[in-house]
Design a protein around this motif. Structure first.
Motif, PDB file in Angstrom:
ATOM      1  N   THR A  51      -8.221  15.427  13.625  1.00 56.71           N
ATOM      2  CA  THR A  51      -7.468  15.484  12.375  1.00 56.71           C
ATOM      3  C   THR A  51      -8.249  16.230  11.310  1.00 56.71           C
ATOM      4  N   ASN A  52      -9.517  15.896  11.149  1.00 53.15           N
ATOM      5  CA  ASN A  52     -10.335  16.558  10.135  1.00 53.15           C
ATOM      6  C   ASN A  52     -10.587  18.014  10.489  1.00 53.15           C
ATOM      7  N   THR A  53     -10.779  18.307  11.762  1.00 52.99           N
ATOM      8  CA  THR A  53     -10.978  19.695  12.173  1.00 52.99           C
ATOM      9  C   THR A  53      -9.732  20.508  11.891  1.00 52.99           C
ATOM     10  N   ALA A  54      -8.571  19.966  12.219  1.00 52.55           N
ATOM     11  CA  ALA A  54      -7.319  20.687  11.974  1.00 52.55           C
ATOM     12  C   ALA A  54      -7.106  20.904  10.487  1.00 52.55           C
ATOM     13  N   ARG A  55      -7.421  19.886   9.688  1.00 46.83           N
ATOM     14  CA  ARG A  55      -7.212  20.013   8.242  1.00 46.83           C
ATOM     15  C   ARG A  55      -8.153  21.054   7.642  1.00 46.83           C
ATOM     16  N   CYS A  56      -9.392  21.079   8.105  1.00 47.77           N
ATOM     17  CA  CYS A  56     -10.379  21.979   7.521  1.00 47.77           C
ATOM     18  C   CYS A  56     -10.202  23.414   7.989  1.00 47.77           C
ATOM     19  N   SER A  57      -9.753  23.603   9.214  1.00 43.31           N
ATOM     20  CA  SER A  57      -9.776  24.954   9.754  1.00 43.31           C
ATOM     21  C   SER A  57      -8.404  25.460  10.171  1.00 43.31           C
ATOM     22  N   SER A  58      -7.341  24.882   9.654  1.00 42.21           N
ATOM     23  CA  SER A  58      -6.019  25.330  10.078  1.00 42.21           C
ATOM     24  C   SER A  58      -5.763  26.777   9.669  1.00 42.21           C
ATOM     25  N   ASP A  59      -6.223  27.176   8.476  1.00 47.21           N
ATOM     26  CA  ASP A  59      -6.070  28.570   8.064  1.00 47.21           C
ATOM     27  C   ASP A  59      -6.784  29.499   9.040  1.00 47.21           C
ATOM     28  N   TRP A  60      -7.987  29.119   9.405  1.00 42.98           N
ATOM     29  CA  TRP A  60      -8.773  29.955  10.316  1.00 42.98           C
ATOM     30  C   TRP A  60      -8.086  30.044  11.667  1.00 42.98           C
ATOM     31  N   PHE A  61      -7.612  28.912  12.198  1.00 44.34           N
ATOM     32  CA  PHE A  61      -6.958  28.896  13.496  1.00 44.34           C
ATOM     33  C   PHE A  61      -5.683  29.730  13.478  1.00 44.34           C
ATOM     34  N   LEU A  62      -4.857  29.549  12.447  1.00 47.00           N
ATOM     35  CA  LEU A  62      -3.616  30.320  12.374  1.00 47.00           C
ATOM     36  C   LEU A  62      -3.877  31.805  12.190  1.00 47.00           C
ATOM     37  N   SER A  63      -4.959  32.146  11.495  1.00 52.26           N
ATOM     38  CA  SER A  63      -5.261  33.567  11.300  1.00 52.26           C
ATOM     39  C   SER A  63      -5.597  34.249  12.620  1.00 52.26           C
ATOM     40  N   LEU A  64      -6.047  33.471  13.609  1.00 58.73           N
ATOM     41  CA  LEU A  64      -6.298  34.054  14.931  1.00 58.73           C
ATOM     42  C   LEU A  64      -5.007  34.531  15.579  1.00 58.73           C
ATOM     43  N   LEU A  65      -3.905  33.861  15.241  1.00 59.86           N
ATOM     44  CA  LEU A  65      -2.614  34.225  15.819  1.00 59.86           C
ATOM     45  C   LEU A  65      -2.032  35.490  15.188  1.00 59.86           C
ATOM     46  N   ALA A  66      -2.456  35.789  13.979  1.00 55.42           N
ATOM     47  CA  ALA A  66      -1.921  36.950  13.269  1.00 55.42           C
ATOM     48  C   ALA A  66      -2.916  38.101  13.357  1.00 55.42           C
ATOM     49  N   HIS A  67      -2.496  39.174  13.941  1.00 59.75           N
ATOM     50  CA  HIS A  67      -3.405  40.304  14.126  1.00 59.75           C
ATOM     51  C   HIS A  67      -3.503  41.186  12.889  1.00 59.75           C
ATOM     52  N   ASP A  68      -2.502  41.127  12.044  1.00 59.61           N
ATOM     53  CA  ASP A  68      -2.470  42.056  10.911  1.00 59.61           C
ATOM     54  C   ASP A  68      -2.428  41.308   9.583  1.00 59.61           C
ATOM     55  N   GLU A  69      -3.371  40.431   9.377  1.00 64.94           N
ATOM     56  CA  GLU A  69      -3.455  39.681   8.128  1.00 64.94           C
ATOM     57  C   GLU A  69      -3.724  40.645   6.984  1.00 64.94           C
ATOM     58  N   ASP A  70      -2.981  40.479   5.872  1.00 63.34           N
ATOM     59  CA  ASP A  70      -3.096  41.397   4.740  1.00 63.34           C
ATOM     60  C   ASP A  70      -3.005  40.599   3.443  1.00 63.34           C
ATOM     61  N   THR A  71      -4.128  40.069   2.987  1.00 59.63           N
ATOM     62  CA  THR A  71      -4.143  39.247   1.779  1.00 59.63           C
ATOM     63  C   THR A  71      -4.925  39.953   0.683  1.00 59.63           C
ATOM     64  N   TYR A  72      -4.357  39.971  -0.508  1.00 62.19           N
ATOM     65  CA  TYR A  72      -5.160  40.381  -1.666  1.00 62.19           C
ATOM     66  C   TYR A  72      -5.048  39.276  -2.702  1.00 62.19           C
ATOM     67  N   TYR A  73      -6.083  39.160  -3.513  1.00 57.48           N
ATOM     68  CA  TYR A  73      -6.210  38.041  -4.449  1.00 57.48           C
ATOM     69  C   TYR A  73      -6.273  38.540  -5.885  1.00 57.48           C
ATOM     70  N   ALA A  74      -6.041  37.609  -6.797  1.00 57.14           N
ATOM     71  CA  ALA A  74      -6.143  37.916  -8.224  1.00 57.14           C
ATOM     72  C   ALA A  74      -7.591  38.220  -8.574  1.00 57.14           C
ATOM     73  N   ALA A  75      -7.778  39.037  -9.610  1.00 57.23           N
ATOM     74  CA  ALA A  75      -9.126  39.368 -10.075  1.00 57.23           C
ATOM     75  C   ALA A  75      -9.811  38.078 -10.531  1.00 57.23           C
ATOM     76  N   GLY A  76     -11.035  37.868 -10.109  1.00 59.23           N
ATOM     77  CA  GLY A  76     -11.775  36.682 -10.500  1.00 59.23           C
ATOM     78  C   GLY A  76     -11.585  35.503  -9.561  1.00 59.23           C
ATOM     79  N   TYR A  77     -10.668  35.622  -8.602  1.00 62.60           N
ATOM     80  CA  TYR A  77     -10.402  34.531  -7.675  1.00 62.60           C
ATOM     81  C   TYR A  77     -11.530  34.424  -6.649  1.00 62.60           C
ATOM     82  N   THR A  78     -11.961  33.184  -6.382  1.00 62.72           N
ATOM     83  CA  THR A  78     -12.855  32.918  -5.249  1.00 62.72           C
ATOM     84  C   THR A  78     -12.339  31.674  -4.537  1.00 62.72           C
TER      85      THR A  78
END
Length: 157
Positions: A51-78
């Motif tokens: 449960t904790n692994t899925a909660r912490c790394s779900s973004d990372w796991f799902l990003s493996l499924l997407a080959h063409d991830e294209d994210t840009y962020y607001a200036a100053g965002y971290t």
């Protein structure tokens, strides 16, 4: 007392034999209970870990499924600052942590979902995609000037 009978066969009084059998049965029952508790503990620990692994790394796991991830962020965002945002923070506190959002939406006429009682008044978008592809969604929802929901997920397109 154990001893030989008139035919030379060793005889043990019944009450002692029954007592020994009862002790063996009790020991077996205790061992079964310990084994059952140990198995249950392992299952619970595995469930908590997964449960904790899925909660912490779900973004990372799902990003493996997407080959063409294209994210840009607001200036100053971290990402570090985004994880410091808490429910109940004000507009100014969020802006101080993350800077200005990419876009602000008035969502006072919409509900989060048809089954939700949550009503948000403002949404700030801190991430987007340029090419309408998969991306990391980072949104903060406000109600009456305070953070009421934080959305961090990976959108697969």
């Amino acid at each position: 007392m154990p001893g030989r009978d008139s035919h030379g066969v060793w005889r043990v009084p019944r009450h002692r034999t029954v007592l020994m059998l009862n002790l063996d049965a009790e020991n077996a029952r205790v061992e079964d209970e310990r084994a059952w508790r140990t198995r249950l503990l392992w299952v619970l620990m595995a469930g908590v870990f997964l449960t904790n692994t899925a909660r912490c790394s779900s973004d990372w796991f799902l990003s493996l499924l997407a080959h063409d991830e294209d994210t840009y962020y607001a200036a100053g965002y971290t990402e570090e600052a985004f994880h410091q945002v808490n429910l109940g923070m004000t507009f100014d506190e969020v802006r101080e942590l993350l800077g200005p959002p990419l876009d602000e939406y008035d969502v006072s006429n919409r509900r989060n979902s048809p089954h939700s009682k949550e009503v948000y008044t403002t949404a700030w978008q801190y991430s987007d995609t340029r090419a309408d592809r998969s991306y990391y969604v980072r949104m903060i929802y406000f109600h009456e000037g305070r953070v009421s929901n934080i959305l961090a997920e990976f959108y697969v397109d």
